[in-house]
Design an enzyme around this catalytic site. Sequence first.
Site, PDB file in Angstrom:
ATOM      1  N   SER A   1      51.316  13.344  37.100  1.00  0.00           N
ATOM      2  CA  SER A   1      51.399  11.997  37.918  1.00  0.00           C
ATOM      3  C   SER A   1      50.049  11.873  38.538  1.00  0.00           C
ATOM      4  O   SER A   1      49.193  12.595  38.771  1.00  0.00           O
ATOM      5  CB  SER A   1      52.571  12.227  38.747  1.00  0.00           C
ATOM      6  OG  SER A   1      53.763  12.478  38.049  1.00  0.00           O
TER       7      SER A   1
HETATM    8  N1  SAM Z   1      54.813  16.762  37.928  1.00  0.00           N
HETATM    9  C1  SAM Z   1      54.088  16.799  36.566  1.00  0.00           C
HETATM   10  C2  SAM Z   1      52.701  17.194  36.811  1.00  0.00           C
HETATM   11  O1  SAM Z   1      52.154  17.046  37.791  1.00  0.00           O
HETATM   12  O2  SAM Z   1      52.146  17.350  35.754  1.00  0.00           O
HETATM   13  C3  SAM Z   1      54.487  15.720  35.775  1.00  0.00           C
HETATM   14  C4  SAM Z   1      55.551  15.558  35.015  1.00  0.00           C
HETATM   15  S1  SAM Z   1      55.784  14.538  33.720  1.00  0.00           S
HETATM   16  C5  SAM Z   1      55.736  12.932  34.517  1.00  0.00           C
HETATM   17  C6  SAM Z   1      57.444  14.598  33.381  1.00  0.00           C
HETATM   18  C7  SAM Z   1      57.805  15.998  32.539  1.00  0.00           C
HETATM   19  O3  SAM Z   1      59.418  15.985  32.817  1.00  0.00           O
HETATM   20  C8  SAM Z   1      57.492  15.973  31.414  1.00  0.00           C
HETATM   21  O4  SAM Z   1      56.717  16.900  31.159  1.00  0.00           O
HETATM   22  C9  SAM Z   1      58.674  15.873  30.435  1.00  0.00           C
HETATM   23  O5  SAM Z   1      58.675  16.638  29.384  1.00  0.00           O
HETATM   24  C10 SAM Z   1      59.755  16.636  31.417  1.00  0.00           C
HETATM   25  N2  SAM Z   1      61.205  16.190  31.278  1.00  0.00           N
HETATM   26  C11 SAM Z   1      61.543  14.918  31.135  1.00  0.00           C
HETATM   27  N3  SAM Z   1      63.122  15.489  30.767  1.00  0.00           N
HETATM   28  C12 SAM Z   1      63.326  16.493  30.949  1.00  0.00           C
HETATM   29  C13 SAM Z   1      64.732  17.240  31.361  1.00  0.00           C
HETATM   30  N4  SAM Z   1      65.688  16.862  31.111  1.00  0.00           N
HETATM   31  N5  SAM Z   1      64.258  18.700  31.659  1.00  0.00           N
HETATM   32  C14 SAM Z   1      63.185  19.253  32.140  1.00  0.00           C
HETATM   33  N6  SAM Z   1      61.909  18.616  31.920  1.00  0.00           N
HETATM   34  C15 SAM Z   1      62.091  17.200  31.529  1.00  0.00           C
END
Ligand code: SAM
Length: 218
Positions: free
Chosen positions: A63
């Site tokens: 992000s």
């Molecule tokens: N905060 C993170 C960073 O600083 O890198 C960014 C995260 S990214 C925008 C969103 C993440 O949520 C992805 O890695 C995706 O695989 C994960 N995700 C999506 N649905 C999910 C779920 N149901 N449970 C766990 N992780 C999930």
Amino acid sequence: MTDRFQKQRIRMVDTQIRVRGVSDQRVLTAMEKIPRHLFVDEGLIDQAYNDNPLPIERQQTISQPYIVALMSEALALTGREKVLEIGTGSGYQTAILAELAERVFSIERIAALATGARRVLDVLNDYNVAIRVGDGTYGWREESPFEAIVVTAGAPRIPKLLIEQLAVGGRLVLPVGSRNSQALLKLTRLSEDPEDLKQEDLGGCRFVDLIGEHGWAN
Ligand code: SAM
């Protein structure tokens, strides 16, 4: 950590985060400290402190720094909390949370991302972080209640189980809306009744999908 990127981090905090109104000194200090460049792909290291999200493996994103700071500030952490994060991704926000809270429990659905994040967090000695691979829309019941929960992927609706796992007085910060655009919401649980919530809108945002039983279908 002193490294060749330290000046860029200080500039990032001054020009992208403080000017947009984030004022929690603990958050600003954590953002100046954590080496964001360790969490991005090698080929993107020179962009690590830019004012935008960046792609990581498997079509996911790390992000934008400002959004990480905004969400972290909204959680109102003092250092004594147990925090749940849904969507470990690169592990960057996890590392920020590890500076701000006592313990962090983070769930990632993609095993390769969880492994990569763990590797970097170990380099940083972030031993107060536990990572689990799975569907975070179920939360992490055995470790509940949490004083703070952050969801770093866009949800179609507020996952009920996460509210149930929030302590009374606890804060849940998450993007909710369509697949293309969401509102960043902060919900504060006011009583034992899980429907007794204060809701604040922190502004518009766009995250990758929260995919799971209580999120979007794959
Ligand atoms: N905060 C993170 C960073 O600083 O890198 C960014 C995260 S990214 C925008 C969103 C993440 O949520 C992805 O890695 C995706 O695989 C994960 N995700 C999506 N649905 C999910 C779920 N149901 N449970 C766990 N992780 C999930």
